[in-house]
Scaffold this active site. Structure first.
Site, short mmCIF file in Angstrom:
data_model
loop_
_atom_site.label_atom_id
_atom_site.label_comp_id
_atom_site.label_asym_id
_atom_site.label_seq_id
_atom_site.Cartn_x
_atom_site.Cartn_y
_atom_site.Cartn_z
CG ASP A 123 -2.29 -0.34 1.03
OD1 ASP A 123 -2.72 -0.36 -0.13
OD2 ASP A 123 -2.98 -0.62 2.03
CE LYS A 180 -4.90 -2.10 -1.01
NZ LYS A 180 -5.42 -0.88 -0.33
CD GLU A 235 -7.44 3.97 0.77
OE1 GLU A 235 -8.15 4.98 0.99
OE2 GLU A 235 -7.03 3.20 1.66
CD GLU A 238 -12.12 -1.38 2.74
OE1 GLU A 238 -11.02 -1.11 2.22
OE2 GLU A 238 -12.31 -1.40 3.98
#
Ligand code: KIV
Length: 279
Positions: A88, A118, A120, A187
C-alpha cells in the site's frame, strides 16, 4: 545447463489473467513469520496500511508513513517465495502529483522487491495510475470505501446506497481500468453494485465487504484469525480465535515463572562447573 524448475512468484500478469477464472485469494501480511505461514495458500500478500490500526494501535490508517510500509514490505518479501506481494502507498505519499506518486512508488519497489503498489482512488487518481503504469509501476487500485478518506466520508460506512454513489463507483472502476490498473480492490460496497462492477470491467475485482461475484477476495489476516479485537467489520468471517490461545499461553507462562516451575532442567544448558568454597 540445469533443467531444474525453480519455484517462481506469481506476477501481476498472472493475477490480471484470473479475470472471470479461479478466484484470486489475497490476505494481508505485515511480518516475516505471518508471510511464511500464509505464502503457500494465497495468490497475493498485501502489505496493507491497515497495519497502522492492527499493529500500531492507531485509530485510522492516516498516521502510517512510507518508511513503515517499506520496512514491513521488506519483512513480507523475506517471508514469502510464491505469492505476488503488493504494498500500500500510505496517505500523503501519492495524492499531491503523479511525480510524487512515482518517486514514492519507485522507492517502494526498489527497496522491497515487491511486484506493485496499491493506492486508493478512482476518477481522481486515474491520471496518476496512468503515469505510474506507463513508467513500469504496476498498480492495484482501491475503490468503494476508501479508508484514507475516513474524515471526508464521516466514518467507515458501506458505499453504493444512493444513485449518486452508485454512478461514482461505476465511473471509478472504469477510470482505473482504463488508466492501466492490473486489478481493483472494491471495499465496503453494496453487493449488486460490486457485482455490476465485476461484470463491467475487464480487470479482476478483488472484494472486501463487496460481493461473492468479485474475481477474488481479500481480508485482513488478523481479523480472520481472531487476533484483532478492537473492531470487527460485518464482512469479516473469523476462521480461528487465536487471541484466546495467546492469552492462555501468556497466563500459563506467568504462572510457571512465578511458581519457579519454568525453566525446567530440559531448558537449561548443562555443565560440570560448580562453585567451590573459597580457600
Ligand atoms: O490496508 C489494507 O489492509 C487494505 C485491505 C483491507 C484491502 O487496504
Amino acid at each position: 545447463m540445469s533443467t531444474e524448475v525453480t519455484s517462481k512468484r506469481l506476477t501481476v500478469r498472472d493475477i490480471a489473467g484470473r479475470k472471470g477464472g479461479t478466484p484470486v485469494v489475497m490476505l494481508t501480511a505485515y511480518t516475516t513469520p505471518m508471510a511464511r505461514m500464509l505464502d503457500p495458500y494465497v495468490d497475493v500478500l498485501l502489505v496493507g496500511d491497515s497495519l497502522g490500526m492492527v499493529l500500531y494501535g492507531l485509530d485510522t490508517t492516516l498516521g502510517v508513513s512510507l518508511d513503515m510500509m517499506i520496512a514491513h514490505g521488506q519483512a513480507v518479501m523475506r517471508g514469502s517465495s510464491k505469492a505476488c506481494v503488493i504494498i500500500d502507498m500510505p496517505f500523503g505519499s501519492y495524492q499531491e502529483s503523479p511525480e510524487q506518486a512515482f518517486r514514492n512508488a519507485a522507492r517502494i519497489l526498489c527497496e522491497t522487491g515487491a511486484a506493485g503498489v496499491k493506492l486508493e482512488g478512482g476518477v481522481e487518481m486515474a491520471e496518476t495510475i496512468a503515469f505510474l503504469t506507463r513508467r513500469g509501476i504496476p498498480v492495484l487500485a482501491h475503490i468503494g470505501l476508501k479508508p484514507q478518506l475516513v474524515h471526508s466520508l464521516g466514518g467507515f460506512r458501506a458505499q453504493g446506497r444512493t444513485e449518486a454513489e452508485i454512478a461514482a463507483i461505476l465511473a471509478d472502476g472504469r477510470a482505473v481500468a482504463e488508466a492501466g490498473a492490473f486489478a481493483v480492490v472494491v471495499e465496503g460496497t453494496v453487493e449488486p453494485v460490486a457485482r455490476a462492477l465485476t461484470e463491467d470491467l475487464a480487470i479482476p475485482t478483488i472484494g472486501i465487504g463487496a460481493s461473492p461475484h468479485c474475481d477474488g477476495q481479500v481480508l485482513v489476516s488478523e481479523d480472520i484469525l481472531g487476533l484483532f479485537g478492537t473492531f470487527t467489520p460485518k464482512f469479516v468471517k473469523r476462521y480461528a480465535e487465536l487471541s484466546g490461545l495467546v492469552e492462555e499461553a501468556a497466563k500459563a507462562y506467568a504462572d510457571e515463572v512465578r511458581a519457579r516451575t519454568f525453566p525446567g532442567p530440559e531448558h537449561c544448558f548443562k555443565s560440570n562447573w560448580s562453585r567451590t568454597a573459597d580457600k
